[in-house]
Design a protein around this motif. Structure first.
Motif, PDB file in Angstrom:
ATOM      1  N   LEU A  61       0.853  -1.187   0.000  1.00  0.00           N
ATOM      2  CA  LEU A  61       0.000   0.000   0.000  1.00  0.00           C
ATOM      3  C   LEU A  61       0.891   1.239   0.000  1.00  0.00           C
ATOM      4  O   LEU A  61       1.730   1.405   0.889  1.00  0.00           O
ATOM      5  CB  LEU A  61      -0.919  -0.006   1.222  1.00  0.00           C
ATOM      6  N   TYR A  90      -1.756  -1.396  -4.001  1.00  0.00           N
ATOM      7  CA  TYR A  90      -2.847  -0.428  -3.887  1.00  0.00           C
ATOM      8  C   TYR A  90      -2.276   0.966  -3.678  1.00  0.00           C
ATOM      9  O   TYR A  90      -1.236   1.117  -3.034  1.00  0.00           O
ATOM     10  CB  TYR A  90      -3.752  -0.776  -2.697  1.00  0.00           C
ATOM     11  N   GLN A  91      -3.006   1.954  -4.207  1.00  0.00           N
ATOM     12  CA  GLN A  91      -2.664   3.353  -3.975  1.00  0.00           C
ATOM     13  C   GLN A  91      -3.776   3.983  -3.150  1.00  0.00           C
ATOM     14  O   GLN A  91      -4.945   3.972  -3.552  1.00  0.00           O
ATOM     15  CB  GLN A  91      -2.490   4.102  -5.291  1.00  0.00           C
ATOM     16  N   TYR A  92      -3.383   4.549  -2.032  1.00  0.00           N
ATOM     17  CA  TYR A  92      -4.306   5.170  -1.088  1.00  0.00           C
ATOM     18  C   TYR A  92      -4.818   6.489  -1.665  1.00  0.00           C
ATOM     19  O   TYR A  92      -4.033   7.329  -2.103  1.00  0.00           O
ATOM     20  CB  TYR A  92      -3.590   5.390   0.241  1.00  0.00           C
ATOM     21  N   LYS A  93      -6.144   6.674  -1.653  1.00  0.00           N
ATOM     22  CA  LYS A  93      -6.772   7.833  -2.291  1.00  0.00           C
ATOM     23  C   LYS A  93      -7.175   8.954  -1.337  1.00  0.00           C
ATOM     24  O   LYS A  93      -7.463  10.050  -1.782  1.00  0.00           O
ATOM     25  CB  LYS A  93      -8.028   7.407  -3.058  1.00  0.00           C
ATOM     26  N   TYR A  97      -0.667   8.850   2.122  1.00  0.00           N
ATOM     27  CA  TYR A  97      -0.489   7.684   2.979  1.00  0.00           C
ATOM     28  C   TYR A  97       0.899   7.749   3.601  1.00  0.00           C
ATOM     29  O   TYR A  97       1.907   7.633   2.909  1.00  0.00           O
ATOM     30  CB  TYR A  97      -0.664   6.386   2.182  1.00  0.00           C
ATOM     31  N   SER A 151      -8.528   2.756  -1.074  1.00  0.00           N
ATOM     32  CA  SER A 151      -7.449   2.720  -2.058  1.00  0.00           C
ATOM     33  C   SER A 151      -7.946   2.173  -3.385  1.00  0.00           C
ATOM     34  O   SER A 151      -9.038   1.630  -3.488  1.00  0.00           O
ATOM     35  CB  SER A 151      -6.307   1.830  -1.543  1.00  0.00           C
TER      36      SER A 151
END
Length: 179
Positions: A61, A90-93, A97, A151
């Motif tokens: 993440l 995953y990319q935190y939106k 992060y 994410s």
């Protein structure tokens, strides 16, 4: 009586890299890495690839929005290969992060000041803590499930799509990725 095991790891020399390597190499089922900067050392990166070859589930993440120029692009070559070999990224939106966490087999949690990058492993003075406490780990897992919900999964097709600006930034990032 609840027993908590704590082990503090300073990043002087290669102590942090050595400890992370040991923990990753002993994983039996799953590895979760949450970090603002994913630029692992060659030794750690190769061990992650070997963990995938052993059938270990790996989830990473990272933030969707970077707080430093080129740092996001510096991670892409590493993430591409990991995704290709089966890792979930995953990319935190919801903002930046900034957590720094390593969770292995629901049994060991590493938290601290060190990012998952070469600078934290070899240049900065950092302090991490390895925690073995089932209750603490359950709470961390609850938080991480929410972070994943907030994410977006990174697709290999997205990282490989034609984007000359991103490609230029990746090339520039490779030249300074150690720093």
């Amino acid at each position: 009586k609840r027993e908590t095991k704590l082990h503090f790891i300073p990043s002087e020399g290669n102590q942090l890299e050595t400890q992370l390597y040991k923990v990753i190499s002993k994983a039996k089922r799953a590895i979760f890495i949450g970090t603002p900067y994913f630029i692992p050392s060659k030794r750690i990166y190769n061990e992650l690839l070997q963990a995938l070859d052993r059938g270990i589930s790996i989830t990473i993440l990272v933030p969707m929005k970077a707080d430093h120029f080129l740092v996001k692009e510096a991670s892409y070559p590493y993430l591409r290969r990991l995704i290709k070999q089966g890792a979930n990224v995953y990319q935190y939106k919801k903002g930046f992060y900034h957590a720094k966490i390593l969770l292995v087999d629901d049994a060991l949690c590493d938290v601290g000041t060190a990012n998952f990058d070469k600078r934290s492993m070899f240049l900065n003075l950092e302090l991490n803590c390895m925690i073995e406490d089932p209750e603490f780990i359950k709470e961390v897992q609850r938080i991480l499930r929410q972070d994943i919900q907030d994410s977006e999964k990174v697709r290999l097709s997205s990282l490989n799509s034609f984007n000359p600006f991103r490609s230029l930034k990746e090339k520039a990032a490779q030249t300074v990725s150690y720093f």
